[in-house]
Design a protein around this motif. Structure first.
Motif, PDB file in Angstrom:
ATOM      1  N   THR A  98     -83.130 115.118 -57.122  1.00 25.02           N
ATOM      2  CA  THR A  98     -82.931 113.791 -55.910  1.00 25.02           C
ATOM      3  C   THR A  98     -81.517 113.183 -56.398  1.00 25.02           C
ATOM      4  N   GLN A  99     -81.392 112.801 -57.603  1.00 20.86           N
ATOM      5  CA  GLN A  99     -79.845 112.284 -58.023  1.00 20.86           C
ATOM      6  C   GLN A  99     -78.880 113.006 -57.417  1.00 20.86           C
ATOM      7  N   LYS A 100     -78.793 114.510 -57.568  1.00 18.85           N
ATOM      8  CA  LYS A 100     -77.550 115.349 -57.051  1.00 18.85           C
ATOM      9  C   LYS A 100     -77.457 115.063 -55.678  1.00 18.85           C
ATOM     10  N   ARG A 101     -78.720 115.336 -54.856  1.00 17.43           N
ATOM     11  CA  ARG A 101     -78.606 114.940 -53.546  1.00 17.43           C
ATOM     12  C   ARG A 101     -78.145 113.628 -52.900  1.00 17.43           C
ATOM     13  N   LEU A 102     -78.621 112.747 -53.695  1.00 10.28           N
ATOM     14  CA  LEU A 102     -77.992 111.411 -53.312  1.00 10.28           C
ATOM     15  C   LEU A 102     -76.444 111.222 -53.437  1.00 10.28           C
ATOM     16  N   LYS A 103     -76.125 111.851 -54.588  1.00  6.00           N
ATOM     17  CA  LYS A 103     -74.567 111.839 -54.961  1.00  6.00           C
ATOM     18  C   LYS A 103     -73.795 112.529 -53.806  1.00  6.00           C
ATOM     19  N   VAL A 104     -74.263 113.874 -53.312  1.00  4.02           N
ATOM     20  CA  VAL A 104     -73.997 114.328 -52.141  1.00  4.02           C
ATOM     21  C   VAL A 104     -73.636 113.376 -50.925  1.00  4.02           C
ATOM     22  N   TYR A 105     -74.819 112.656 -50.714  1.00  3.57           N
ATOM     23  CA  TYR A 105     -75.118 111.856 -49.374  1.00  3.57           C
ATOM     24  C   TYR A 105     -73.874 110.743 -49.774  1.00  3.57           C
ATOM     25  N   GLN A 106     -73.789 110.145 -50.894  1.00  3.37           N
ATOM     26  CA  GLN A 106     -72.939 109.011 -51.174  1.00  3.37           C
ATOM     27  C   GLN A 106     -71.393 109.485 -50.927  1.00  3.37           C
ATOM     28  N   LEU A 124     -66.451 109.289 -47.010  1.00  2.00           N
ATOM     29  CA  LEU A 124     -65.690 110.040 -45.885  1.00  2.00           C
ATOM     30  C   LEU A 124     -65.974 109.286 -44.727  1.00  2.00           C
ATOM     31  N   ILE A 125     -67.264 108.737 -44.381  1.00  4.76           N
ATOM     32  CA  ILE A 125     -67.568 108.228 -42.995  1.00  4.76           C
ATOM     33  C   ILE A 125     -66.717 106.969 -42.877  1.00  4.76           C
ATOM     34  N   ARG A 126     -66.783 106.133 -44.238  1.00  8.39           N
ATOM     35  CA  ARG A 126     -66.116 104.685 -44.248  1.00  8.39           C
ATOM     36  C   ARG A 126     -64.712 104.870 -44.076  1.00  8.39           C
ATOM     37  N   LYS A 127     -63.817 106.134 -44.735  1.00 11.81           N
ATOM     38  CA  LYS A 127     -62.678 106.076 -44.553  1.00 11.81           C
ATOM     39  C   LYS A 127     -62.222 106.285 -43.040  1.00 11.81           C
ATOM     40  N   TYR A 166     -75.475  99.430 -43.702  1.00 18.79           N
ATOM     41  CA  TYR A 166     -75.299  99.712 -45.027  1.00 18.79           C
ATOM     42  C   TYR A 166     -75.093 100.860 -45.569  1.00 18.79           C
ATOM     43  N   ASP A 167     -74.472 101.251 -46.711  1.00 19.66           N
ATOM     44  CA  ASP A 167     -74.194 102.478 -47.257  1.00 19.66           C
ATOM     45  C   ASP A 167     -75.522 103.201 -47.378  1.00 19.66           C
TER      46      ASP A 167
END
Length: 758
Positions: free
Chosen positions: A16-24, A29-32, A84-85
């Motif tokens: 789950t943490q790995k997946r959330l890191k990919v999402y983050q 990139l979206i914010r940029k 929000y993020d």
């Protein structure tokens, strides 16, 4: 065992943490892609570009960053909402076909807009399945400006719309609709005799809101469409009267979980005397046995104001998981008629069933499924086993600071009620808002009366005033508010501290936020979590506590009152082991319910497979994909529907008695499969034979007026409703060991000894 479970959980957490890191990383990139400097025309031109690329076949994954950045900017301009993020992370997971757990108040509605927009770019349509009509209409209007600004169409489907209105709504790029209404429309389409009478287009992508309710709690609920209904001629009153004379305990037994009731030997003998029918278990008396079982079930297991209410001369069932009136829902026909007889009311027969599909099977028709809810983690195994959906827990925007107090456990119900009223009174005196979740309409009324006696005013939100639930629940966070609610009424409606008033909100915050009290624990910890989750939204303070007594139904069922023989006392028991025992019971029941669902699927899955094969053939004929004259098309469609309805009646008949096959040492499921396979294989030949005969009668006429003369038309009226699946689930074990033994003794030894009765 615990070590293995812990290790498995660690692996899952790491994944789950790995997946959330990919999402983050994608969020960054979206914010940029900062689009603040773009004017409206540039944003709309960008949306057109994305639509062209999606329709040209470019994978949506490659368009996600640009599409989500566009939606974020549109939301800010049109609604003043800046996602929000964590909302964007949830949106990425939804496109990834995950089931997201997002805490109450975290903004699931806005999160859903991003994947809905992205998947609608292809022009194939997106459905957002909601919990009720109110939410479908609210969310379509609320989020509509974002979609329309970006050049997409949005609409909601409401019960009672005309055919043309529904066609238009389903033709929109994004359609908000309840799962049940969409399912009913699918059933209506399945008996349409012309393509112009259908409303759905091919399914593509679905976002299921309140996914735990729709995908698990109500997954087994069969949606039904029937022909004209007429008044039943069966004398159910007679069986209701007999059942009332059999309620003495020496005449019946319950199964181990008090879910089913059945006659024992003494009861069977007494019933035979009252009915004057001879051996109740002889095959020619099977209709009497079925009617009597229904009457006994409603007399002993269905409680007024708990399982149903009587309103305006009609019986209305209460949803087990929400405590609200289950609109347009009925028990299986024999049981519904028996319940009406119990209350001295007239019952309408359901008419001939023309089509049926469970919510589980209906939702699985969508090629791409995802979902969102505030409570998914506890049932992650079920979501994965049934829908191949993985659960992802999205972190909250602000840390959850709600305090969840340990259960307060009392020896008896009176002590619990007394303590409950004292707690509410003392907290109410401070002005702190309180939300109380009760187990039934009956308990809501009793608690409201007890509070009135001590001068504590309250709003009662239950199955008797469900039309006002959104308004009442929205005010539950105001200073001094006391709201009594059956289970989880008002889902999808935020409870804001102070009712949204900033000054009030500050005062409520100082008082500790919304205080949630449960008057019982539910079978599923997930349902308890739903109640807890009404407090502590968006980092607000809050608290929750559950009051329990050893006399509560759940604890009685598992004999906890016998295992802990504490003397009756008004004070709460300080027994940590009791709390862990309750948690263990909830885990056991969740496992049992999962097993029941898997077993029931063994019956329904094959029927659904047969339906899909036949319906695919029907659809090809309806769309003119098979070369045939208009008259042959009409005749074939008519007889497909006719013989499928007959097949469903046969399936229902088998389900009523298939458990008897176990008496002959045959596996009921295997026997059921064998018999419905044999029956289904005869359908094509029957269709061909009757079609040939009818075409001769028609003489090749393609005149619709001529078709109608021979009855080749749709039913003059149809009725859609939901069958309450509780009875179907419970009756799987209605023939317990004692019943089987009694039946075998009577059947085997009666001719040997010449016994007329035992």
């Amino acid at each position: 065992m615990n070590l293995a479970v812990n290790l498995l959980q660690k692996f899952k957490d790491r994944d789950t943490q790995k997946r959330l890191k990919v999402y983050q990383d994608k969020v960054e990139l979206i914010r940029k892609r900062n689009l603040e400097a773009w004017d409206d025309g540039q944003l709309q031109a960008e949306s057109l570009r994305l639509q062209k690329e999606a329709k040209s076949g470019i994978p949506l994954d490659e368009l996600l960053i640009d599409a989500y950045a566009l939606v974020c900017e549109a939301a800010k301009r049109k609604l003043g909402l800046q996602p929000y993020d964590v909302q964007i992370m949830a949106a990425i997971a939804l496109h990834d076909r995950m089931l997201i757990e997002q805490h109450t108040g975290e903004g699931k509605t806005l999160s859903a807009v991003m994947p809905a927009y992205l998947n609608a770019l292809t022009g194939k349509g997106v459905h957002v399945l909601t919990f009720n009509d109110y939410l479908a209409n609210r969310d379509a209007k609320w989020m509509g400006p974002i979609y329309r600004f970006l050049g997409l169409t949005v609409n909601s489907v409401q019960a009672g719309m005309s055919l043309s209105e529904k066609r238009e709504a389903y033709a929109s790029d994004i359609t908000y609709v309840t799962a049940k209404e969409s399912g009913f429309d699918y059933l209506r389409d399945s008996i349409a005799l012309t393509e112009a009478d259908t409303v759905h287009r091919p399914f593509h992508y679905v976002i299921v809101d309140e996914a735990d309710s729709l995908l698990l709690d109500e997954a087994r609920v069969p949606l039904v469409i029937t022909g004209e209904s007429d008044t039943t001629s069966e004398d159910r009153i007679r069986f209701a009267e007999v059942a009332r004379q059999l309620v003495e305990e020496e005449y019946y037994d319950f199964d181990e979980f008090q879910r089913n009731v059945y006659l024992n030997e003494a009861g069977s003998a007494e019933a035979e005397g009252l009915l004057g029918c001879g051996n109740l278990y002889d095959s020619h008396n099977s209709h009497l046995l079925t009617s009597l079982n229904c009457a006994l079930h409603v007399e002993l297991l269905l409680k007024k104001d708990v399982d149903y209410i009587v309103r305006d001369g009609k019986i209305e069932l209460i949803e087990e998981y929400t405590g609200r009136v289950a609109e347009n829902r009925y028990l299986p026909e024999g049981l519904q008629a028996a319940l009406a007889a119990k209350e001295g009311l007239q019952s309408l027969a359901g008419g001939k069933i023309l089509g049926t599909i469970t919510l589980q099977h209906f939702i699985s028709l969508y090629p791409k499924i995802c979902g969102m809810t505030a409570t998914a983690h506890a049932s992650a195994m079920e979501f994965e086993a049934i829908y191949q959906l993985q659960v992802v827990q999205i972190p909250p925007n602000r840390p959850n600071i709600r305090i969840d107090h340990p259960h307060r456990i009392y020896t008896h119900k009176e002590a619990k009620l007394k303590a409950l009223v004292q707690e509410i009174s003392s907290v109410h005196a401070t002005g702190r808002p309180i939300l109380i979740g009760t187990s039934s309409v009956e308990e809501s009324g009793m608690l409201a009366e007890a509070l009135a006696v001590i001068g504590v005013p309250c709003h009662v939100l239950n199955a008797k005033n469900d039309a006002e639930e959104a308004v009442i629940i929205a005010k539950a966070g105001e200073i001094g508010a006391v709201t009594v609610s059956t289970n989880m009424a008002g889902r999808g409606v935020d409870i804001r501290l102070g009712g949204g008033d900033r000054t009030q909100a500050e005062l409520v915050t100082k008082l500790g936020g919304l205080y949630v009290i449960g008057t019982h624990v539910n079978e599923s910890v997930r349902i308890d979590d739903q109640l807890r989750g009404r407090s502590g939204r968006q980092g607000d303070p809050g608290a929750s506590i559950f009051f329990v007594s050893l006399e509560d139904e759940l604890l009685l069922r598992f004999g906890i009152n016998k295992a802990f023989r504490a003397p009756r006392q008004d004070e709460a028991l300080e027994e940590p082991v009791l709390r862990s025992k309750i948690a263990h019971i909830q885990r056991v029941i969740m496992g049992q319910n999962f097993d029941i669902q898997q077993e029931l699927n063994c019956y329904s899955d094959m029927v659904e497979d047969q339906r899909r094969i036949l319906y695919a053939e029907r659809l090809r004929i309806l769309k003119g994909e098979k070369p045939m004259s208009p008259s042959e098309q009409r005749v074939r469609l008519f007889y497909i529907d006719e013989f499928w309805a007959d097949h469903l009646a046969y399936v229902s008949y088998l389900r009523e008695g298939i458990h008897l096959e176990s008496l002959a040492s045959r596996n009921p499921i295997d026997e059921f499969h064998a018999q419905i396979t044999q029956a289904y294989e005869q359908i094509p030949a029957k269709i061909n034979s009757e079609t040939a005969k009818m075409l001769v009668k028609l003489g090749g006429s393609n005149d619709p007026a001529e078709w109608e003369k021979f009855g080749l038309k749709s039913p003059s009226s149809t009725r859609t409703y939901i069958i309450n699946d509780q009875y179907i689930q419970n009756k799987r074990s209605s023939w317990g060991a004692m019943t089987v033994f009694a039946f075998w003794i009577r059947k085997t030894l009666q001719p040997v000894f010449g016994w007329s009765k035992l």
